[in-house]
Enzyme design. Structure first.
Site, PDB file in Angstrom:
ATOM      1  N   MET A  91       0.797  -1.226   0.000  1.00 49.99           N
ATOM      2  CA  MET A  91       0.000   0.000   0.000  1.00 49.99           C
ATOM      3  C   MET A  91       0.831   1.278   0.000  1.00 49.99           C
ATOM      4  SD  MET A  91      -2.785  -1.441  -0.297  1.00 49.99           S
ATOM      5  CE  MET A  91      -4.119  -0.310  -0.063  1.00 49.99           C
ATOM      6  N   LEU A  94       5.119   4.200  -4.941  1.00 49.70           N
ATOM      7  CA  LEU A  94       6.543   4.183  -5.275  1.00 49.70           C
ATOM      8  C   LEU A  94       6.856   5.313  -6.266  1.00 49.70           C
ATOM      9  CD1 LEU A  94       6.688   0.318  -5.649  1.00 49.70           C
ATOM     10  CD2 LEU A  94       7.778   1.645  -3.812  1.00 49.70           C
ATOM     11  N   HIS A 110      -4.570  -5.116  -9.081  1.00 50.30           N
ATOM     12  CA  HIS A 110      -5.463  -4.018  -8.682  1.00 50.30           C
ATOM     13  C   HIS A 110      -6.892  -4.534  -8.733  1.00 50.30           C
ATOM     14  CE1 HIS A 110      -6.834   0.093  -8.172  1.00 50.30           C
ATOM     15  NE2 HIS A 110      -7.710  -0.111  -9.155  1.00 50.30           N
ATOM     16  N   THR A 142       4.069   0.979 -13.941  1.00 50.07           N
ATOM     17  CA  THR A 142       4.785   2.090 -14.585  1.00 50.07           C
ATOM     18  C   THR A 142       4.573   3.325 -13.706  1.00 50.07           C
ATOM     19  OG1 THR A 142       2.802   2.669 -15.811  1.00 50.07           O
ATOM     20  CG2 THR A 142       4.352   1.165 -16.895  1.00 50.07           C
ATOM     21  N   GLU A 175      -8.692 -12.856  -7.712  1.00 50.40           N
ATOM     22  CA  GLU A 175      -7.291 -12.397  -7.634  1.00 50.40           C
ATOM     23  C   GLU A 175      -6.368 -13.586  -7.367  1.00 50.40           C
ATOM     24  OE1 GLU A 175      -6.668  -9.098  -4.932  1.00 50.40           O
ATOM     25  OE2 GLU A 175      -8.661  -8.322  -5.386  1.00 50.40           O
TER      26      GLU A 175
END
Ligand code: GRF
Length: 198
Positions: A91, A94, A110, A142, A175
């Site tokens: 969480m 970056l 996500h 990205t 997921e």
């Protein structure tokens, strides 16, 4: 073997799915470390139970200095020599510098069908929009938040009586199917998008 670092912040249910699939036949990836930004992350014990080394880089001492936090992450990763990173319920945002360093070698999951609902509260937003279909996406990370080439998506139906919690639980199940399937292909050099129907 491709050495995979997995980053977590909490329970790490996606991390567990990735570790368990890498332990099965024919996977070209192997988990080299699980990194958490808090010693309280429940996933740390789950990684250790599975024999995977763990390391904690607490983000709080670096308040506001993201570059210093990331330098500490890179230093902590060095002994484990990862070839790539999987963000799994991690969480922290970056910086572009870190993304560039790991360009093409960092994945994230996500909980929405990107490009819809980048950011937080994706399930509530899908419900508010009255969407009939929702889901999750694995993508290359990205510099732009929740953007980057899509490597896989899994869809779930939205039910009339869904709450954000019931919808999140249905998405989370997918997921746990999608992320391992995408990672298995990615480490084998296959970046073609995978679409899973629930
Ligand atoms: C999940 O909703 C996932 O989509 C998001 O973080 C949440 C918790 O994931 N990335 P996990 O159980 O910690 O893997």
């Amino acid at each position: 073997m491709v050495r995979v670092a997995v980053f977590i912040s909490g329970g790490g249910s996606n991390m567990v799915s990735l570790l368990e699939d890498m332990a099965r036949e024919g996977h070209a990836g192997t988990p080299c470390v699980v990194l958490a930004n808090s010693a309280d992350a429940g996933g740390l014990a789950r990684a250790e139970e599975r024999g995977v080394p763990t390391v904690v880089v607490d983000h709080r001492p670096f308040k506001g200095d993201r570059a210093a936090f990331e330098a500490a992450i890179n230093a902590a990763l060095e002994p484990f020599a990862p070839d790539m990173i999987c963000l799994a319920g991690f969480m922290r945002v970056l910086t572009e510098g870190f993304m560039e360093q790991w360009a093409g070698k960092m994945l994230n999951i996500h909980p929405s069908l990107l490009p819809k609902y980048k950011g937080l509260h994706t399930h509530a937003r899908a419900l508010e929009a009255g969407d009939a279909v929702h889901g999750c996406t694995v993508h290359e990370v990205t510099a732009a938040l929740d953007d980057g080439p899509i490597l896989g998506q899994a869809q779930v139906p939205v039910l009339a009586d869904d709450t954000p919690e019931t919808l999140a639980a249905r998405v989370l199940e997918q997921e746990h199917r999608l992320y391992p399937a995408v990672l298995r292909r990615f480490v084998a050099g296959d970046r073609s998008p995978l679409i899973l129907q629930s």
